[in-house]
Design an enzyme around this catalytic site. Structure first.
Site, mmCIF file in Angstrom:
data_model
loop_
_atom_site.group_PDB
_atom_site.id
_atom_site.type_symbol
_atom_site.label_atom_id
_atom_site.label_comp_id
_atom_site.label_asym_id
_atom_site.label_seq_id
_atom_site.Cartn_x
_atom_site.Cartn_y
_atom_site.Cartn_z
ATOM 1 N N ASP A 79 0.860 -1.190 0.000
ATOM 2 C CA ASP A 79 0.000 0.000 0.000
ATOM 3 C C ASP A 79 0.895 1.238 0.000
ATOM 4 O O ASP A 79 2.018 1.176 -0.476
ATOM 5 C CB ASP A 79 -0.956 -0.033 1.206
ATOM 6 N N HIS B 89 2.010 1.938 -3.234
ATOM 7 C CA HIS B 89 1.084 2.879 -3.857
ATOM 8 C C HIS B 89 1.598 4.308 -3.829
ATOM 9 O O HIS B 89 0.830 5.245 -4.071
ATOM 10 C CB HIS B 89 -0.282 2.801 -3.164
#
Length: 436
Positions: free
Chosen positions: A266, A289
């Site tokens: 993430d 991310h």
């Protein structure tokens, strides 16, 4: 005999008898303390936002000896370091260290593996405290051990003048949690999972030189903290591990994050509501991310983030580069944000502002989190998608004061594209791709 002949032996005797900065009482190599590694943190002389960090800086030049430091080794409280449950021993060692009126050092010896169930190291403590993690802390894989609170594993709460460091490893043992995530298996109901390491309501905090890996969910979270210095962290988890943010910052002020390598499933760094004066420098990110502000304003809430600077980062193979994400229907602001001197390597969305984020069937566009005064400067590299810049703002609350300066992002050796809507954008110098 000359004055020099008298002086040198006397000087040697004086130096040998003077209290050494590093030879502190009660700390031996056997306990895992490495005197060559650096200072013990009750006297940490760094500054954050111009304030002295630590309450007991002593001056040997003034002829005053250093105050004694009391050491608490978890092994002395029953921890074995053989992979067996050490939760009670750690709890007792912490209570003893926290109640000490002297500066204290809690030592987790090297070459040892300590299994821990959820535990909260709670303050306030009577003096400054340093936690030296040389060995490995490993989370229990028994999910029933988290039945009282599914969101926490290791927590430092209500502690001032705290340092946590040492070069050891914190292993969240997250595989069992990932396998039971609704993001991995659509047939499962969505449930919480623990954040590996939480600092809650801490002030004057140093976290450095740790390896944090395979968190159940987020790796490390700073919540309602003031005056934080983070450096030298290595945070890793598989690229497909769900919700495993590297460093999460919420309702925290005056935090500096530097010289850290983060690769997870993430966000490498996520900064959410209530955070102010956040600085990140020397960040290596990927997989993951990217570096994100948000999401902000979920559930029609009011959110505020301001004075964020990311200066010096390298992102490789991430799904986003530097991102601001806000929910439709939210309110508040994200302002005074700078992204400077950033390299992108095969990043899918290098520059992105999404002011219309929504996962609902009937989105609300009557309100939005105002995004304003954002500078992108000297951002270069390659995009894995044709649109290297995506700025998608609200029609009713358009983005304001967005500055692009010295941008050079390409895809496959060719110029990339930019898609920019409902934003007041100023371009300075060479900007490629251009929003105009």
């Amino acid at each position: 005999m000359s004055l020099q002949t008298h002086f040198i032996p006397s000087l040697i005797v004086f130096l040998l008898s003077f209290p050494s900065y590093y030879s502190l009482p009660g700390i031996s190599k056997a306990s895992g303390y490495d005197a060559s590694a650096g200072r013990v943190y009750p006297w940490y002389p760094s500054t954050i936002q111009g304030r002295n960090f630590g309450s007991k800086i002593m001056s040997s030049k003034m002829g005053r000896s250093l105050a004694a430091v009391k050491t608490f080794n978890v092994n002395d409280y029953g921890a074995k370091g053989d992979g067996s449950d050490a939760t009670e021993a750690f709890n007792n060692a912490w209570k003893a260290a926290c109640s000490s009126s002297q500066g204290s050092v809690l030592v987790v010896p090297k070459n040892k593996n300590y299994l821990l169930k959820p535990i909260t190291f709670e303050g306030p403590c009577k003096s400054s405290i340093t936690v030296q993690i040389y060995g490995t802390l490993q989370a229990s894989a028994d999910r029933s051990a988290y039945s009282k609170d599914l969101t926490r594993w290791l927590v430092f709460e209500n502690v001032q003048n705290l340092a946590v460091e040492g070069g050891g490893t914190i292993n969240g043992n997250g595989k069992i949690w990932w396998e039971n995530s609704c993001k991995v298996n659509d047939d499962l109901s969505c449930k919480d999972a623990p954040t590996a390491l939480i600092f809650y309501n801490c002030k004057n905090l140093v976290v450095k030189n740790l390896k944090i890996q395979n968190a159940q969910k987020m790796h490390v979270s700073f919540e309602i903290c003031v005056g934080v210095e983070v450096s030298g962290l290595t945070i890793t988890a598989p690229a497909d591990s769900p919700n495993t943010d590297g460093i999460h910052v919420t309702r925290t002020q005056n935090i500096q994050i530097s010289s850290s390598v983060i690769g997870t499933g993430d966000d490498c760094i996520s900064i959410v509501s209530g955070s102010q004066k956040v600085q990140a420098t020397g960040i290596t990110c990927g997989p993951g991310h990217g570096i994100s502000i948000g999401s902000l304003g979920d559930g029609n809430s009011e959110a505020h983030v301001s004075d964020v600077t990311v200066n010096g980062a390298t992102l490789t193979g991430t799904t986003n580069g530097v991102r601001i994400k806000t929910w439709q229907g939210g309110s508040g602001s994200a302002s005074n944000i700078k992204f400077l001197n950033i390299e992108m390597h095969n990043v899918k969305n290098p520059i992105i502002i999404d002011q219309k984020y929504c996962d609902q069937d009937k989105p609300s566009q009557s309100r939005a989190v105002q995004v304003q005064n954002v500078l992108y400067q000297n951002i270069r590299g390659t995009s894995s998608s044709s649109e290297a810049i995506q700025i998608d703002c609200s029609e009713k609350f358009p983005c304001k004061g967005i500055v692009l300066q010295g941008i050079d992002l390409r895809v496959g050796g060719k110029a990339a594209k930019a898609e920019c809507n409902n934003a007041k954008i100023f371009e300075k110098g060479n900007v490629s791709p251009s929003c105009t």
